[in-house]
Motif scaffolding. Sequence first.
Motif, PDB file in Angstrom:
ATOM      1  N   THR A 297       0.827  -1.206   0.000  1.00 29.94           N
ATOM      2  CA  THR A 297       0.000   0.000   0.000  1.00 29.94           C
ATOM      3  C   THR A 297       0.862   1.256   0.000  1.00 29.94           C
ATOM      4  O   THR A 297       0.604   2.219  -0.740  1.00 29.94           O
ATOM      5  CB  THR A 297      -0.933   0.001   1.224  1.00 29.94           C
ATOM      6  OG1 THR A 297      -1.770  -1.156   1.180  1.00 29.94           O
ATOM      7  CG2 THR A 297      -1.805   1.252   1.260  1.00 29.94           C
ATOM      8  N   ALA A 320      -2.395   2.976   6.746  1.00 25.05           N
ATOM      9  CA  ALA A 320      -2.083   1.785   5.949  1.00 25.05           C
ATOM     10  C   ALA A 320      -2.063   0.538   6.817  1.00 25.05           C
ATOM     11  O   ALA A 320      -2.515  -0.544   6.399  1.00 25.05           O
ATOM     12  CB  ALA A 320      -0.742   1.973   5.235  1.00 25.05           C
ATOM     13  N   ALA A 348      -3.599  -3.364  -3.798  1.00 28.67           N
ATOM     14  CA  ALA A 348      -2.927  -2.317  -3.017  1.00 28.67           C
ATOM     15  C   ALA A 348      -3.377  -0.929  -3.472  1.00 28.67           C
ATOM     16  O   ALA A 348      -3.565  -0.025  -2.646  1.00 28.67           O
ATOM     17  CB  ALA A 348      -1.415  -2.459  -3.144  1.00 28.67           C
ATOM     18  N   ARG A 351      -6.770  -0.169  -1.962  1.00 25.22           N
ATOM     19  CA  ARG A 351      -6.691   0.138  -0.537  1.00 25.22           C
ATOM     20  C   ARG A 351      -6.069   1.514  -0.305  1.00 25.22           C
ATOM     21  O   ARG A 351      -6.453   2.244   0.610  1.00 25.22           O
ATOM     22  CB  ARG A 351      -5.876  -0.938   0.182  1.00 25.22           C
ATOM     23  CG  ARG A 351      -6.438  -2.344   0.026  1.00 25.22           C
ATOM     24  CD  ARG A 351      -7.785  -2.479   0.711  1.00 25.22           C
ATOM     25  NE  ARG A 351      -7.629  -2.860   2.113  1.00 25.22           N
ATOM     26  CZ  ARG A 351      -8.619  -2.785   3.004  1.00 25.22           C
ATOM     27  NH1 ARG A 351      -9.793  -2.305   2.647  1.00 25.22           N
ATOM     28  NH2 ARG A 351      -8.411  -3.161   4.255  1.00 25.22           N
ATOM     29  N   ARG A 352      -5.109   1.858  -1.142  1.00 23.58           N
ATOM     30  CA  ARG A 352      -4.423   3.143  -1.000  1.00 23.58           C
ATOM     31  C   ARG A 352      -5.407   4.306  -1.110  1.00 23.58           C
ATOM     32  O   ARG A 352      -5.260   5.336  -0.439  1.00 23.58           O
ATOM     33  CB  ARG A 352      -3.337   3.253  -2.076  1.00 23.58           C
ATOM     34  CG  ARG A 352      -2.315   4.349  -1.854  1.00 23.58           C
ATOM     35  CD  ARG A 352      -1.230   4.296  -2.938  1.00 23.58           C
ATOM     36  NE  ARG A 352      -0.579   2.999  -2.960  1.00 23.58           N
ATOM     37  CZ  ARG A 352      -0.514   2.204  -4.033  1.00 23.58           C
ATOM     38  NH1 ARG A 352      -1.080   2.562  -5.170  1.00 23.58           N
ATOM     39  NH2 ARG A 352       0.120   1.041  -3.955  1.00 23.58           N
TER      40      ARG A 352
END
Length: 604
Positions: A297, A320, A348, A351-352
Amino acid sequence: MTYTPADSFTTRPTLQGTFGMTASTHWLATASAQAVLERGGNAFDAAVAGAFVLHVVEPHLNGPGGDMTGVFVTAENPSEPVVLMGQGPAPAAATREHYLAEGLELVPGAGALAAAVPAAVDAWLLLLRDHGTWELADVLAFAIGYARNGHPIVGRVGTTIETVADLFTEHWPTSAALWMPDGKIPAAGDIVKNPAYADVLDRLVAAGESEASREARVDAARREWGEGFVAKAAVKFLATPHRHSSGADHAGVMTEADFAGFSAGYEPATTIQFRGHTIAKTGPWGQGPALLQTLATLEGFDDDRLDPSTAIGAHTILEAQKLAIADREAYYGDAEVPMDYLLSPEYAAERRKLIGEKASHEFRPGNVPGHEPFVPPLRTEYLPPSLAENGELAFAGVGEPTVMPTGETRGDTCHIDVVDQWGNMVSATPSGGWLQSSPAIPELGFCLGSRLQMTWLEEGAPSTLTPGKRPRTTLTPTLVLKDGKAVTALGSPGGDQQDQWQLLYLLRTIVGGYEPQQAVDAPSLHTTSIPGSFWPRTWTPGGAVVEDRLGEDVIAELEERGHVVTRAGDWALGRLSSVVSDPETGVLKAAANPRGAQGYAAGR
């Protein structure tokens, strides 16, 4: 914005040499392991010797009845990180139905019902057999000497015993006899002996004396541990009901067949690429891949967002970590876990996007196709029914380690790293079997562990208590490789904080260019906005714990961003140690934690 430069002051130097390096959480373990290197042993001989010393000198943080995980490379195969799996499963009779019938809502944090099958000793012996060079008697001589002849204890052992003194005297008399002889709590510097455990180690050595080869002698010791007197004594003793952290008395369910059925083993490491480095961790039966998810992330941010010493960096890192650890709770366990998806760049990136300008107070696991995320009970406090019925108060954590008067411990442990002149490197985190885990077994001089507290009694979790399955351990050593060679062995005690603290080290050394000791010394922080792995498994929505040295301005901005900040003091967080190798120059390095005045590194 530039990365915060490392402080020119360090509590001790980053050690440098070319012969061999050891770092651990106790100076006697470090010295013992380094002595093995000095006498021609390799990194694996040294690590095993140091680990058995840790059983003796840090009995409040680990014991032979506990567990361990390690990750290593050999000089013969330096590009392939291997996981040493020393996590035992739940006994065959450890069913959720049985625990619920005992009136439990959570697996207890202390007492025999919390015990997984002991695995640490078998794992260390397996490593010695396959990758060591020394005889078992020589490797164990250090621990036998300290157990039989005594060693001066650190003050925190006595503090731990004092915390559980009433439990020992009222409910666990065998523990009182072992750790409070004549009713006296040992003070810092007192010479403490454990002849019963010295006898156990002597018997393991004696079991293989008639065998023809070194390997066969080690295997004979493994059989004596798993099928002989150790298993018999433990099973017989813990069949008697005794007080658990639930506030009620329960009998253990472990059998001799559970002991005999376990064997430690090796597994491929789970890895990810980060800024030109390969980070190697255990599989998702441990929490290690959550660190890899966090790095994946963070990979998409500029360097200034990866600086723990700035407000924006600390905020980004905390957010994170919450996302990765939510996935840990939702998906990790001794089961089929979609790690390829969870570690993918696409996931990732999704999610970031969730990391905003304000701190999240929510539990936010991701969506994985074909998998339903488990949402654990999100409690901010918990009191077992039996204690509530009796009008007893909830217990507050005391000191380091975080031990309750009922015996359960929230996540403190040990660590050891070793690198030798030939290129062998190992990072290992032994834990469990703390002196306060369950009543001491008189013939053995130790108790069993409490790792099953990391399982749930709710149905449908990837870590639901299941006979024969491993609890999702917090033990999470790290190995870092670059260009196909191991360059760093790293680890820390600290339960749910282990990988959070290691993450800061990795960011500061890989991105910030810090030297090992600079990274160990630098101000630390972690989130508590996650369901705890240890009984009573509570969380603090938006919680962030910081060292005061992070600075007033940074702490104030974190609070403005919505983090519920707890100040821990200037030198309170992180138990890191590491060893480092530069394959190009041959220079070896080591660093150890100054907090608590106990960790130490040695080498030349």
